[in-house]
Motif scaffolding. Sequence first.
Motif, PDB file in Angstrom:
ATOM      1  N   GLY A   1      11.394  -8.730  -0.943  1.00  0.00           N
ATOM      2  CA  GLY A   1      10.596  -8.347  -2.094  1.00  0.00           C
ATOM      3  C   GLY A   1      11.233  -8.775  -3.390  1.00  0.00           C
ATOM      4  N   ASN A   2      10.369  -9.073  -4.342  1.00  0.00           N
ATOM      5  CA  ASN A   2      10.874  -9.423  -5.650  1.00  0.00           C
ATOM      6  C   ASN A   2      10.235  -8.584  -6.745  1.00  0.00           C
ATOM      7  OD1 ASN A   2       8.326 -10.537  -5.577  1.00  0.00           O
ATOM      8  ND2 ASN A   2       8.997 -12.645  -5.686  1.00  0.00           N
ATOM      9  N   GLU A   3       9.442  -7.593  -6.327  1.00  0.00           N
ATOM     10  CA  GLU A   3       8.775  -6.751  -7.317  1.00  0.00           C
ATOM     11  C   GLU A   3       8.421  -5.400  -6.712  1.00  0.00           C
ATOM     12  OE1 GLU A   3       4.521  -6.689  -9.693  1.00  0.00           O
ATOM     13  OE2 GLU A   3       5.251  -8.602  -8.921  1.00  0.00           O
ATOM     14  N   LEU A   4       8.589  -4.354  -7.506  1.00  0.00           N
ATOM     15  CA  LEU A   4       8.116  -3.017  -7.138  1.00  0.00           C
ATOM     16  C   LEU A   4       7.058  -2.604  -8.152  1.00  0.00           C
ATOM     17  CD1 LEU A   4      11.341  -1.026  -6.193  1.00  0.00           C
ATOM     18  CD2 LEU A   4       9.497  -1.734  -4.680  1.00  0.00           C
ATOM     19  N   ALA A   5       5.849  -2.405  -7.684  1.00  0.00           N
ATOM     20  CA  ALA A   5       4.758  -2.010  -8.568  1.00  0.00           C
ATOM     21  C   ALA A   5       4.863  -0.525  -8.901  1.00  0.00           C
ATOM     22  CB  ALA A   5       3.423  -2.304  -7.898  1.00  0.00           C
ATOM     23  N   ASP A   6       4.545  -0.182 -10.124  1.00  0.00           N
ATOM     24  CA  ASP A   6       4.509   1.231 -10.520  1.00  0.00           C
ATOM     25  C   ASP A   6       3.264   1.913  -9.970  1.00  0.00           C
ATOM     26  OD1 ASP A   6       6.901   1.121 -11.967  1.00  0.00           O
ATOM     27  OD2 ASP A   6       5.865   0.414 -13.767  1.00  0.00           O
ATOM     28  N   CYS A   7       2.192   1.152  -9.869  1.00  0.00           N
ATOM     29  CA  CYS A   7       0.922   1.687  -9.396  1.00  0.00           C
ATOM     30  C   CYS A   7       0.579   0.984  -8.087  1.00  0.00           C
ATOM     31  CB  CYS A   7      -0.154   1.433 -10.448  1.00  0.00           C
ATOM     32  SG  CYS A   7      -1.748   2.134 -10.002  1.00  0.00           S
ATOM     33  N   TYR A   8       0.413   1.774  -7.028  1.00  0.00           N
ATOM     34  CA  TYR A   8       0.048   1.221  -5.729  1.00  0.00           C
ATOM     35  C   TYR A   8      -0.794   2.253  -5.000  1.00  0.00           C
ATOM     36  CZ  TYR A   8       4.353   3.764  -4.542  1.00  0.00           C
ATOM     37  OH  TYR A   8       5.334   4.721  -4.418  1.00  0.00           O
ATOM     38  N   PRO A   9      -1.568   1.838  -3.995  1.00  0.00           N
ATOM     39  CA  PRO A   9      -2.578   2.709  -3.391  1.00  0.00           C
ATOM     40  C   PRO A   9      -2.107   4.099  -2.940  1.00  0.00           C
ATOM     41  CG  PRO A   9      -2.921   0.480  -2.656  1.00  0.00           C
ATOM     42  CD  PRO A   9      -1.638   0.484  -3.432  1.00  0.00           C
TER      43      PRO A   9
ATOM     44  N   GLU B   1       0.820  -1.215   0.000  1.00  0.00           N
ATOM     45  CA  GLU B   1       0.000   0.000   0.000  1.00  0.00           C
ATOM     46  C   GLU B   1       0.858   1.272   0.000  1.00  0.00           C
ATOM     47  OE1 GLU B   1      -2.666  -0.191   3.337  1.00  0.00           O
ATOM     48  OE2 GLU B   1      -3.862  -1.800   2.443  1.00  0.00           O
ATOM     49  N   GLU B   2       1.921   1.282   0.802  1.00  0.00           N
ATOM     50  CA  GLU B   2       2.716   2.490   0.985  1.00  0.00           C
ATOM     51  C   GLU B   2       3.895   2.614   0.027  1.00  0.00           C
ATOM     52  OE1 GLU B   2       3.752   3.194   5.072  1.00  0.00           O
ATOM     53  OE2 GLU B   2       1.718   2.798   5.765  1.00  0.00           O
ATOM     54  N   ALA B   3       4.426   1.476  -0.469  1.00  0.00           N
ATOM     55  CA  ALA B   3       5.629   1.550  -1.299  1.00  0.00           C
ATOM     56  C   ALA B   3       5.555   0.720  -2.575  1.00  0.00           C
ATOM     57  CB  ALA B   3       6.847   1.102  -0.475  1.00  0.00           C
ATOM     58  N   GLY B   4       4.477  -0.013  -2.773  1.00  0.00           N
ATOM     59  CA  GLY B   4       4.359  -0.823  -3.971  1.00  0.00           C
ATOM     60  C   GLY B   4       5.250  -2.047  -3.981  1.00  0.00           C
TER      61      GLY B   4
ATOM     62  N   SER C   1       0.722   5.772  -3.956  1.00  0.00           N
ATOM     63  CA  SER C   1       1.784   6.310  -4.810  1.00  0.00           C
ATOM     64  C   SER C   1       1.680   7.820  -5.015  1.00  0.00           C
ATOM     65  CB  SER C   1       1.799   5.606  -6.171  1.00  0.00           C
ATOM     66  OG  SER C   1       0.572   5.799  -6.845  1.00  0.00           O
ATOM     67  N   ASP C   2       0.475   8.359  -4.916  1.00  0.00           N
ATOM     68  CA  ASP C   2       0.320   9.799  -5.119  1.00  0.00           C
ATOM     69  C   ASP C   2       0.602  10.630  -3.867  1.00  0.00           C
ATOM     70  OD1 ASP C   2      -1.938   8.731  -3.899  1.00  0.00           O
ATOM     71  OD2 ASP C   2      -3.310  10.171  -4.834  1.00  0.00           O
ATOM     72  N   VAL C   3       0.751   9.971  -2.707  1.00  0.00           N
ATOM     73  CA  VAL C   3       0.991  10.718  -1.466  1.00  0.00           C
ATOM     74  C   VAL C   3       2.299  10.356  -0.769  1.00  0.00           C
ATOM     75  CG1 VAL C   3      -1.449  11.160  -1.012  1.00  0.00           C
ATOM     76  CG2 VAL C   3      -0.379   9.092  -0.089  1.00  0.00           C
ATOM     77  N   ARG C   4       3.027   9.386  -1.320  1.00  0.00           N
ATOM     78  CA  ARG C   4       4.283   8.950  -0.690  1.00  0.00           C
ATOM     79  C   ARG C   4       5.417   8.972  -1.696  1.00  0.00           C
ATOM     80  NH1 ARG C   4       3.560   7.230   4.502  1.00  0.00           N
ATOM     81  NH2 ARG C   4       1.472   6.499   4.973  1.00  0.00           N
ATOM     82  N   GLU C   5       6.604   9.260  -1.181  1.00  0.00           N
ATOM     83  CA  GLU C   5       7.808   9.202  -2.003  1.00  0.00           C
ATOM     84  C   GLU C   5       8.542   7.909  -1.651  1.00  0.00           C
ATOM     85  OE1 GLU C   5      11.992  11.599  -2.554  1.00  0.00           O
ATOM     86  OE2 GLU C   5      10.260  12.662  -1.731  1.00  0.00           O
ATOM     87  N   ARG C   6       8.775   7.089  -2.657  1.00  0.00           N
ATOM     88  CA  ARG C   6       9.453   5.803  -2.439  1.00  0.00           C
ATOM     89  C   ARG C   6      10.948   5.989  -2.662  1.00  0.00           C
ATOM     90  NH1 ARG C   6       7.228   1.042  -5.985  1.00  0.00           N
ATOM     91  NH2 ARG C   6       7.978   2.339  -7.666  1.00  0.00           N
ATOM     92  N   LEU C   7      11.729   5.432  -1.748  1.00  0.00           N
ATOM     93  CA  LEU C   7      13.186   5.492  -1.840  1.00  0.00           C
ATOM     94  C   LEU C   7      13.727   4.100  -1.551  1.00  0.00           C
ATOM     95  CD1 LEU C   7      15.807   7.201  -2.067  1.00  0.00           C
ATOM     96  CD2 LEU C   7      15.630   7.561   0.398  1.00  0.00           C
TER      97      LEU C   7
END
Length: 103
Positions: free
Chosen positions: A58-66, A22-25, A68-74
């Motif tokens: 993890g083995n995958e990072l989703a481009d679209c996740y719940p 949800e927070e990082a995809g 994504s518009d309010v969190r910065e992934r690092l």
Amino acid sequence: MPKGTVEHGESSAQTAEREAFEEAGMVGSATAEPIGTFEYEKDSNGTRYHVTVHALFGNELADCYPESDVRERLCVPLFDAIDIVARPQVRTLLASLAQRCGD
């Protein structure tokens, strides 16, 4: 570090997996056993929270996740994360994980 409320019928490991997505995809499997815990207080309301931490492989990072518009992934190597994280308790947990992983 994603965190959230354990929902009814969910284990803390399942919560870690759900919140990571949800927070990082991040899609992956959390360790069944926690790697540690920490507590923190939210500035906005003064409520104290107890967080159970699981390592997530993890083995995958989703481009679209719940969120994504309010969190910065690092995404950074574990040793860099130890230096970046502000909370001392979380730095200690990450350092312990690095030691166990042989990083």
